[in-house]
Scaffold this motif. Structure first.
Motif, PDB file in Angstrom:
ATOM      1  N   SER A 121      -0.352   2.878  10.163  1.00  0.00           N
ATOM      2  CA  SER A 121      -0.130   2.376  11.521  1.00  0.00           C
ATOM      3  C   SER A 121       0.499   0.990  11.393  1.00  0.00           C
ATOM      4  CB  SER A 121      -1.467   2.277  12.260  1.00  0.00           C
ATOM      5  OG  SER A 121      -2.238   1.243  11.663  1.00  0.00           O
ATOM      6  N   PRO A 122       1.135   0.504  12.461  1.00  0.00           N
ATOM      7  CA  PRO A 122       1.645  -0.866  12.409  1.00  0.00           C
ATOM      8  C   PRO A 122       0.529  -1.844  12.040  1.00  0.00           C
ATOM      9  CG  PRO A 122       2.416   0.220  14.414  1.00  0.00           C
ATOM     10  CD  PRO A 122       1.465   1.167  13.736  1.00  0.00           C
ATOM     11  N   GLY A 123      -0.680  -1.564  12.545  1.00  0.00           N
ATOM     12  CA  GLY A 123      -1.826  -2.444  12.263  1.00  0.00           C
ATOM     13  C   GLY A 123      -2.146  -2.501  10.771  1.00  0.00           C
ATOM     14  N   ASP A 124      -2.037  -1.348  10.071  1.00  0.00           N
ATOM     15  CA  ASP A 124      -2.293  -1.324   8.618  1.00  0.00           C
ATOM     16  C   ASP A 124      -1.310  -2.259   7.916  1.00  0.00           C
ATOM     17  OD1 ASP A 124      -4.166   0.669   9.018  1.00  0.00           O
ATOM     18  OD2 ASP A 124      -2.826   2.314   8.405  1.00  0.00           O
ATOM     19  N   ILE A 125      -0.041  -2.150   8.300  1.00  0.00           N
ATOM     20  CA  ILE A 125       1.004  -2.942   7.615  1.00  0.00           C
ATOM     21  C   ILE A 125       0.815  -4.422   7.909  1.00  0.00           C
ATOM     22  CG2 ILE A 125       3.503  -3.334   7.460  1.00  0.00           C
ATOM     23  CD1 ILE A 125       3.787  -0.274   8.163  1.00  0.00           C
ATOM     24  N   VAL A 126       0.555  -4.750   9.176  1.00  0.00           N
ATOM     25  CA  VAL A 126       0.365  -6.160   9.556  1.00  0.00           C
ATOM     26  C   VAL A 126      -0.863  -6.722   8.812  1.00  0.00           C
ATOM     27  CG1 VAL A 126      -0.226  -7.695  11.483  1.00  0.00           C
ATOM     28  CG2 VAL A 126       1.491  -5.900  11.803  1.00  0.00           C
ATOM     29  N   ALA A 127      -1.934  -5.940   8.735  1.00  0.00           N
ATOM     30  CA  ALA A 127      -3.161  -6.419   8.078  1.00  0.00           C
ATOM     31  C   ALA A 127      -2.924  -6.631   6.581  1.00  0.00           C
ATOM     32  CB  ALA A 127      -4.305  -5.424   8.302  1.00  0.00           C
ATOM     33  N   LEU A 128      -2.193  -5.711   5.949  1.00  0.00           N
ATOM     34  CA  LEU A 128      -1.925  -5.856   4.514  1.00  0.00           C
ATOM     35  C   LEU A 128      -1.026  -7.082   4.269  1.00  0.00           C
ATOM     36  CD1 LEU A 128      -2.213  -4.835   1.632  1.00  0.00           C
ATOM     37  CD2 LEU A 128      -0.317  -3.249   2.052  1.00  0.00           C
TER      38      LEU A 128
END
Ligand SMILES: Cc1cc2nc3c(=O)[nH]c(=O)nc-3n(C[C@H](O)[C@H](O)[C@H](O)COP(=O)(O)OP(=O)(O)OC[C@H]3O[C@@H](n4cnc5c(N)ncnc54)[C@H](O)[C@@H]3O)c2cc1C
Length: 335
Positions: free
Chosen positions: A305-312
């Motif tokens: 998800s976009p959230g996974d990428i932003v968090a990483l």
């Protein structure tokens, strides 16, 4: 032209993020572009090429515009040089392939970079010691506020490291329609970066053609970068940081093996090295992962998800800041 409303942006970004745009319009002439802009006036505008430097973080409630203008032609020629005007929707690598076949030189080091001619000017793309700014003579745009076309000289583009005037204040108000490149018919190659010379083997440099260099660049890139169409990514996620000479001296005192590139006003450090030192290679958050072969790249292993990428990306940024007191900035455009 084609205009579609409320459609998935999955085919419009190489990170393979499945969000929706209010409108996606593709045009085949500047006339069609103007007509689309008039129809949807007042909406936020996002010009895209192949979406290979974009991270869609949510649905986009505006107008996504993609050029289908893909011609290129020589507009001037002397004994040693040729000026090629290419339309913004042409794939940069298709242009470079055609030029390499004719041994026209200057862009071969940019081979295999995904994306379009228009975005190459926006991003001032670069690889193996060459940047788009080295060969861009001028850029033609449509100003969406005045609906007038205008031309920017290379100097007016204010090119810098992965940066140009089109990323500052002009995003969405300046749609690039074509770019003129000034290229050489027999000039020297730049081979001193990223293992290019080794990839060329024992070849006599004086006998090399642009096609030889292009092939070597592609081989080097394939060995470490994810292939678009096979693995979702937007290439290098972060820019290589430039630090002051004093900051660099302090880091080097602790890490004598640190790779670096001296600049006039500081020292550039490969972000990949910093990230690797922090043990972040291969690190995952959900479906997002720091690419094992090149830790500057974040990939979508499937279903990120976009959230996974932003968090990483945040995890990586925090780790580098905590260890080296350097703040990484993203090269990828968050939308
Ligand atoms: C595997 C991989 C490897 C990569 N390697 C490199 C590399 O070696 N070097 C490098 O520099 N980059 C690299 N990139 C990043 C990317 O390829 C470049 O930034 C490229 O220029 C993006 O082109 P695009 O057409 O996909 O632009 P998009 O991602 O669609 O757009 C990028 C930006 O340009 C704007 N834009 C696009 N078209 C226009 C237009 N016509 N007018 C005005 N604005 C426009 C967009 O609004 C956005 O701000 C890599 C990416 C991937 C996925």
């Amino acid at each position: 032209m084609t205009i579609r409303e409320h459609i998935s942006l999955l085919p419009y970004n190489t990170f393979r993020i499945d969000v929706e745009a209010a409108v996606v319009a593709e045009y085949e002439s500047v006339g069609e572009l103007k007509s689309i802009l008039r129809t949807y006036s007042g909406m936020p505008v996002l010009p895209v090429g192949e979406g290979s430097n974009l991270l869609f973080t949510r649905n986009f409630g505006g107008l996504v515009l993609r050029s289908r203008m893909q011609r290129a032609k020589a507009v001037r020629e002397t004994a040693g040089e040729v000026w090629i005007e290419a339309e913004a929707g042409l794939r940069l690598d298709d242009l470079i392939a055609q030029l390499a076949d004719m041994d026209i030189r200057g862009m071969e080091n940019l081979s295999h970079i995904p994306g379009t001619v228009g975005a190459a000017a926006v991003q001032n793309v670069g690889a193996y010691g060459v940047e788009a700014k080295d060969v861009i003579e001028k850029v033609s745009v449509l100003d969406t506020l005045t609906m007038q076309t205008r031309t920017y000289t290379g100097e007016q583009c204010c090119f810098a490291y992965r940066d140009s005037v089109f990323k500052h204040g002009k995003r969405g108000t300046c749609i690039i329609t074509s770019v003129v490149f000034r290229l050489s018919k027999g000039g020297p190659f730049r081979l001193d970066y990223g293992g290019l010379r080794q990839a060329l083997g024992q070849d006599d440099v004086s006998r090399l053609s642009a096609l030889d260099v292009r092939r070597a660049v592609i081989a080097v890139r394939r060995a470490k970068l994810p292939e678009v169409g096979e693995v979702g990514s937007a290439g290098s996620f972060f820019k290589n940081p430039v630090v002051t000479k004093d900051t660099f001296a302090a880091i080097k005192a602790q890490y004598s093996e640190i790779p670096f590139f001296p600049l006039e006003d500081g020292v550039k450090i490969p972000a990949a090295w910093l990230i690797e030192q922090c043990g972040m290679k291969g690190r995952t958050v959900g479906g997002a992962q720091v690419w094992e072969k090149q830790p500057l790249v974040i990939v979508n292993r499937g279903g990120a998800s976009p959230g996974d990428i932003v968090a990483l990306a945040q995890l990586v940024t925090d780790a580098v800041r905590d260890r080296f007191s350097i703040t990484l900035t993203p090269e990828v455009n968050y939308i």
